[in-house]
Design an enzyme around this catalytic site. Structure first.
Site, short mmCIF file in Angstrom:
data_model
loop_
_atom_site.label_atom_id
_atom_site.label_comp_id
_atom_site.label_asym_id
_atom_site.label_seq_id
_atom_site.Cartn_x
_atom_site.Cartn_y
_atom_site.Cartn_z
N TRP A 52 39.79 35.73 29.62
CA TRP A 52 38.52 35.88 29.97
C TRP A 52 38.24 37.67 29.69
CZ3 TRP A 52 36.46 37.66 35.17
CH2 TRP A 52 37.49 38.43 35.98
N ASP A 53 39.38 38.25 29.56
CA ASP A 53 39.38 39.83 29.32
C ASP A 53 38.04 39.93 28.26
OD1 ASP A 53 41.63 38.76 30.37
OD2 ASP A 53 42.77 40.62 30.03
N LYS A 87 44.43 40.52 44.62
CA LYS A 87 45.09 41.14 43.60
C LYS A 87 44.14 41.94 42.80
CE LYS A 87 46.93 40.02 39.06
NZ LYS A 87 47.72 39.10 38.24
N GLN A 88 43.02 41.51 42.67
CA GLN A 88 41.98 42.38 41.65
C GLN A 88 40.51 42.03 42.28
OE1 GLN A 88 43.49 39.48 38.90
NE2 GLN A 88 41.65 40.07 37.80
N GLU A 114 43.95 36.16 41.34
CA GLU A 114 44.90 35.20 41.18
C GLU A 114 46.07 35.03 42.41
OE1 GLU A 114 46.85 35.91 37.55
OE2 GLU A 114 44.91 35.19 36.42
C1 BGC Z 1 44.96 38.72 35.55
C2 BGC Z 1 43.80 38.05 34.68
C3 BGC Z 1 43.85 38.67 33.35
C4 BGC Z 1 45.26 38.66 32.87
C5 BGC Z 1 45.35 39.16 31.43
C6 BGC Z 1 46.33 38.90 34.64
O1 BGC Z 1 47.26 39.98 35.59
O2 BGC Z 1 44.87 38.51 36.80
O3 BGC Z 1 42.57 38.43 35.37
O4 BGC Z 1 42.91 37.81 32.80
O5 BGC Z 1 46.08 39.62 33.74
O6 BGC Z 1 44.79 40.44 31.30
#
Ligand code: BGC
Length: 721
Positions: A321-322, A574-575, A463
């Site tokens: 999704w980036d 996490k984010q 995540e």
């Molecule tokens: C993140 C995801 C991201 C992926 C690739 C993961 O660590 O949690 O949101 O899409 O890395 O960058």
């Protein structure tokens, strides 16, 4: 664009992996890691190919690295003049971000070696280098150049049945293991000195040795050209590679360089941000823009960008999704044809998304969490390896991170909203939105004791909390997908029949009539003291501080998420999750609500993903807290220059460049600090310039017109150029 050169002096074996990333050259078709010419596989050299994947035995599928056609190594009087074998007196690596040129200068005492190289932006199958050797010692020299098959692979080897050809043009042909796709590399060299030329084929590739006598004080130069083609590109890759190599040799290195830097000039003209005030932040932003632009699929028109760009095989070379949420904005505002390419990749891989939905017993389009060619899902059920037991850990990103389909639908709608161009929606985009909407209809959970629709058992952007119910971000992106599906007739207003034919073809009429009702019944998140709950029950989790949770780790590489992770039972995330929701849907939130959510979630965020900081920076700008945004901006923009970001997920190496952060840095500068947005086709600026920046200046392209945006603390303007 001011300072654009980054230099690193000294040889440190510990930073070789990181240097490979930050001195990366790429052109969308391939990425060549910033390793020295003589590097063997221990230094992780790679010519990473976009969009070509292979599986070795039963390991993860990953992108293929081509043999390295710029290999060169010098032996002087029987002594290797090579990093790793001979201690240099001095060693400097540098990269000019503006020109896309990597160079190295190494003083071995007896000889000083200078080289520079490009991954041509003009001719994306071409690599070219120029090597100068300045001798301080007389004697006999052997310069070996050629195509090295001593490759770095995480899960390889991927290339088989090597066949070589020697002569003026060296050739290395091979095929991938799984799909037997040919990969060919050609190499040719031209020296400005007389030498005896011989050829060798070894178990490490095909080489030409140039033997020559040197006198003290003499300088000699050799230009090297290498070309890569695969069976995905042309019918006869070896022939195409040889032709391109020879054409480049006939033009000479200088002309190749000129064409390449000319192409980069055009890129900078279209998107380069000038930041005045803080020189190191300005360089970091330039670097960041370079990394992202260098991996843009300019040559293709229907490819997207992997999460670690073209810096290697980590994250399986897959598209996340980036692309839609973090990379797309810079491109849609500056180079819309690249934004369109990212989305065309999704349109063309719709069959893969349908297949995945069917596999899980759903209808419509469930896009791959880690998308490879044709939309194939690269994400496995066991995406992390436990550092204690060394066993694969069952992770649920593949099955539960369902927001991916909505993210794609969101970007498709954004493309139309910003550019005003309905072409993508008319040519497949509408079908994607409808199929994503249908997937969510089939994935919805009904409450037995109310009329509400829930989305249970999902993972949101954070995540670390798996299998939660009603993640606020996920539900909002689903609502938007459903709402936009319902708005599609507007897009087809001039050809309403075309739309009803589309509904007929998709056998969509029953689902169409369910959409409106679904929108009305979709659960909304709980809000407490102005703070949106990330998912149902989040507020009831242990409210431990980040420091406390960190002290519970037994190993620095331990995975924080999943069943046994330290974060899962706490409110540590996490984010950015709710904060990403706010960044994407700013109009849903008042300034007070943004401030309340920011103050609540930021201290509870580990920023364990490079996607996190930019969302915090953007939302801080929105509420006039550019002081809070600044730190996150600097972290985001400098991640690849400083070698930041996590390198490990459990036992899995996840290093490389960070395109999402690169896109995030542009977003903070343009959408945050300059406050750029487009409303009803009009450009709006609401600047929030931090005190560290005195002036911000950047071009944008909107609806076929080009503008220069200028923001200072006193004034701001948008001028057509
Ligand atoms: C993140 C995801 C991201 C992926 C690739 C993961 O660590 O949690 O949101 O899409 O890395 O960058």
């Amino acid at each position: 664009m001011k300072d654009s050169i980054f230099v690193k002096t000294g040889y440190d074996p510990e930073t070789v992996v990181q240097d490979g990333n930050r001195f990366l050259l790429a052109n969308g078709y391939l990425g060549i890691r910033g390793t020295v010419e003589e590097a063997d596989s221990s230094a992780l050299p790679a010519v990473n190919l976009a969009g070509l994947y292979d599986r070795y035995e039963n390991r993860w599928r990953e992108p293929v690295n081509a043999p390295m056609g710029l290999f060169a190594k010098l032996i002087l009087n029987d002594r290797p003049m090579a990093i790793g074998e001979t201690e240099p007196a001095s060693h400097t690596l540098s990269i000019d971000f503006r020109q896309g040129v990597f160079s190295r200068e190494t003083d071995f005492g007896a000889v000083v070696l200078y080289s520079e190289r490009i991954a041509s932006l003009m001719a994306p199958h071409l690599l070219a280098a120029k090597l100068s050797l300045h001798f301080r010692e007389r004697g006999e020299a052997v310069l070996t150049t050629g195509i090295s098959t001593d490759l770095w692979d995480l899960n390889g080897p991927h290339l088989n049945d090597y066949r070589y050809r020697t002569g003026e043009t060296l050739l290395c042909e091979s095929v991938t293991g799984e799909l037997r796709i040919p990969v060919a590399v050609a190499q040719t060299a031209s020296a400005d000195f007389p030498a005896v030329e011989t050829f060798r084929v070894t178990d490490k590739g095909v080489f030409r040795d140039l033997r020559f006598s040197v006198s003290e004080g003499e300088t000699v130069t050799v230009s090297i050209f290498s070309a890569v083609y695969t069976g995905q590109d042309v019918p006869s890759p070896a022939e195409s590679a040889a032709v391109l190599c020879n054409r480049a040799k006939a033009s000479g290195y200088s002309l190749c360089l000129q064409a390449h830097t000319g192409a980069w000039d055009e890129v900078w003209k279209r998107c380069g941000v000038d930041l005045d005030g803080d020189a190191s932040a300005a360089l970091a932003l330039t670097a960041s823009q370079y990394y992202l632009n260098s991996i843009a699929p300019r040559h293709a028109g229907n490819l997207s960008i992997p999460a670690r760009g073209l810096s290697g095989q980590t994250y399986k070379g897959a598209v996340f999704w980036d692309s839609e949420i973090f990379l797309f904005p810079m491109f849609v505002y500056t180079q819309p044809e690249i934004a369109a390419s990212l989305l065309r990749y999704r349109i063309e891989t719709l069959p893969g998304a349908r297949k995945k939905a069917r596999e899980y017993g759903y209808r419509g389009a469930f896009y791959a969490w880690e998308s490879q060619e044709g939309g194939a899902e690269g994400c496995t059920d066991f995406n992390v390896v436990d550092v204690f037991t060394h066993r694969p850990v069952r992770t649920y990103f593949r099955d539960k991170q369902i927001h991916i389909s909505g993210d794609i639908a969101y970007a498709l709608w954004e493309y139309w909203r910003i550019t005003g161009d309905p072409a993508l929606l008319l040519e497949g985009g509408a079908e994607v939105i409808l199929e994503c909407a249908r997937f969510y209809l089939s994935r919805a959970n009904l409450h037995l004791d109310s009329d509400l629709i829930d989305f249970a058992d999902v993972i949101g952007p954070d995540e670390y909390h798996e299998r939660v119910t009603n993640n606020a971000f996920t539900n909002r992106i689903i609502r938007y997908c459903w709402e936009n599906a319902l708005r599609l007739p507007e897009i087809f207003s001039e050809e309403p029949e075309r739309f009803s034919k589309l509904l007929d073809r998709l056998d969509y009429h029953a689902d169409w009539s369910r959409l409106k009702n679904a929108v009305e019944r979709l659960s909304n998140p709980r809000v407490r003291n102005g703070v949106t709950e990330q998912f149902q029950g989040y507020f009831d989790l242990e409210d431990a501080s980040l420091e406390t949770v960190r002290t519970r780790l037994c190993d620095p590489r331990e995975y924080w998420g999943g069943d046994h992770g330290v974060a899962g039972s706490t409110q540590i995330i996490k984010q950015a999750d709710v904060i990403t929701l706010i960044a994407l849907f700013p109009e849903d939130f008042t300034d007070e609500a943004v401030a309340a959510n920011w103050a609540y979630y930021e201290p509870r965020t580990e920023h364990g993903s490079s996607l996190s900081a930019c969302m915090y920076a953007l939302t801080a700008c929105r509420i006039g807290r550019q002081d809070l945004a600044w730190k996150h901006f600097v972290n985001t923009a400098s991640i690849d220059l400083n070698g930041g970001g996590k390198q490990w997920a459990g036992e899995i190496y996840i290093g490389g460049t960070h395109p999402a952060a690169n896109g995030g840095a542009w977003m903070i500068a343009a959408l945050g600090f300059a406050g750029l947005s487009v409303r009803d086709g009009t450009i709006v600026l609401r600047p929030h310039l931090p005190k560290e920046i005195t002036k911000l200046c950047f071009p944008i392209e909107l609806r076929g017109r080009r503008f220069q945006v200028t923001v200072t603390h006193e004034t701001h303007s948008i001028e057509e150029i």
